[in-house]
Scaffold this motif. Structure first.
Motif, PDB file in Angstrom:
ATOM      1  N   TYR A  19      17.431  20.108  56.073  1.00 30.39           N
ATOM      2  CA  TYR A  19      17.605  21.482  55.603  1.00 30.39           C
ATOM      3  C   TYR A  19      17.703  22.423  56.813  1.00 30.39           C
ATOM      4  N   SER A  20      18.429  23.507  56.633  1.00 33.02           N
ATOM      5  CA  SER A  20      18.596  24.437  57.754  1.00 33.02           C
ATOM      6  C   SER A  20      17.546  25.547  57.754  1.00 33.02           C
ATOM      7  N   ALA A  68      10.488  22.473  64.126  1.00 31.20           N
ATOM      8  CA  ALA A  68      10.392  23.583  63.166  1.00 31.20           C
ATOM      9  C   ALA A  68      10.965  23.217  61.795  1.00 31.20           C
ATOM     10  N   LEU A  69      11.955  22.325  61.763  1.00 32.72           N
ATOM     11  CA  LEU A  69      12.597  21.961  60.499  1.00 32.72           C
ATOM     12  C   LEU A  69      12.301  20.512  60.108  1.00 32.72           C
ATOM     13  N   ASP A  70      11.241  19.969  60.685  1.00 34.30           N
ATOM     14  CA  ASP A  70      10.871  18.575  60.421  1.00 34.30           C
ATOM     15  C   ASP A  70       9.871  18.536  59.266  1.00 34.30           C
ATOM     16  N   TYR A  71      10.277  17.923  58.160  1.00 37.90           N
ATOM     17  CA  TYR A  71       9.396  17.855  56.980  1.00 37.90           C
ATOM     18  C   TYR A  71       8.023  17.286  57.324  1.00 37.90           C
ATOM     19  N   LEU A  72       8.001  16.274  58.167  1.00 39.13           N
ATOM     20  CA  LEU A  72       6.735  15.613  58.501  1.00 39.13           C
ATOM     21  C   LEU A  72       5.818  16.507  59.333  1.00 39.13           C
ATOM     22  N   LEU A 173      19.542  14.722  53.641  1.00 38.54           N
ATOM     23  CA  LEU A 173      19.102  13.322  53.734  1.00 38.54           C
ATOM     24  C   LEU A 173      17.766  13.196  53.016  1.00 38.54           C
ATOM     25  N   ASN A 174      17.466  11.985  52.562  1.00 40.62           N
ATOM     26  CA  ASN A 174      16.129  11.714  52.040  1.00 40.62           C
ATOM     27  C   ASN A 174      15.765  10.292  52.438  1.00 40.62           C
TER      28      ASN A 174
END
Ligand SMILES: [Zn+2]
Length: 197
Positions: A19-20, A68-72, A173-174
């Motif tokens: 995601y951006s 900053a945009l890393d889900y983890l 992506l998932n």
């Protein structure tokens, strides 16, 4: 017990990527963290709206901008805890705030069983007088509701009404699509959503 911390999981169940804007991860984080603050366990259903909850960059954006945009690197936190944490580098709350490492007592204090969890409790000020008082108040509200008011009890111990339907979201992506099968929305559709948690 509403202040029982979760059993530690080895890894997250969801893995959206790409995601951006980090706010796009919100529905995934709500589901992942069971609609409550990872630090103090405040629940969405105890407040006005989900807007009171923030997406905390575990490794601060100021120090590690590439995540900053890393889900983890995102955790679900209430406004109070996110503002206490600020840019502190702290240890992983998923490991150190779990049923194996901390325990909330009847007087509202939280006790860590290891040096690392004690340090995290201090860094997050989880034993402030205000927070201890708040825990006692909620334990008593829940107990009273359990005895006297079934509707209220269901409201404050149950899931929020707007469970996110993650299956319709399309992240670029998932990496863990299998997690969708155990999302709370899917459990609800299958009639398997617990009445309380
Ligand atoms: Zn909190």
């Amino acid at each position: 017990m509403i202040f029982d911390y979760p059993v530690p999981r080895l890894e997250r169940k969801h893995g959206p990527e790409g995601y951006s804007a980090y706010e796009s991860y919100r529905p995934w984080l709500r589901d992942e963290f069971v609609f409550r603050c990872v630090y103090c366990l405040k629940r969405e259903m105890w407040g006005q709206a989900t807007a009171e909850f923030e997406l905390d960059h575990f490794q601060p954006q100021s120090l590690v901008p590439e995540r900053a945009l890393d889900y983890l690197n995102l955790v679900y936190a209430c406004r109070r805890c996110n503002s206490v944490k600020q840019d502190q580098a702290i240890a992983d709350p998923l490991i150190l705030l779990s049923s194996k490492t901390v325990c909330v007592m009847l007087d509202g204090t939280i006790v860590g069983t290891s040096l690392d969890s004690k340090r995290l409790i201090a860094q997050m000020d989880l034993n402030s007088p205000a927070l201890c008082r708040w825990r006692v108040i909620w334990m008593r509200i829940v107990e009273l509701a359990k005895q006297r008011d079934t509707f209220l009890y269901q409201q404050i111990t149950g899931f929020p009404p707007d469970l996110p339907n993650l299956g319709v979201l399309r992240p670029p992506l998932n990496s863990r699509p299998e997690g969708l099968a155990s999302s709370w929305y899917t459990m609800q559709q299958k009639g398997e959503l617990p009445a309380e948690y």
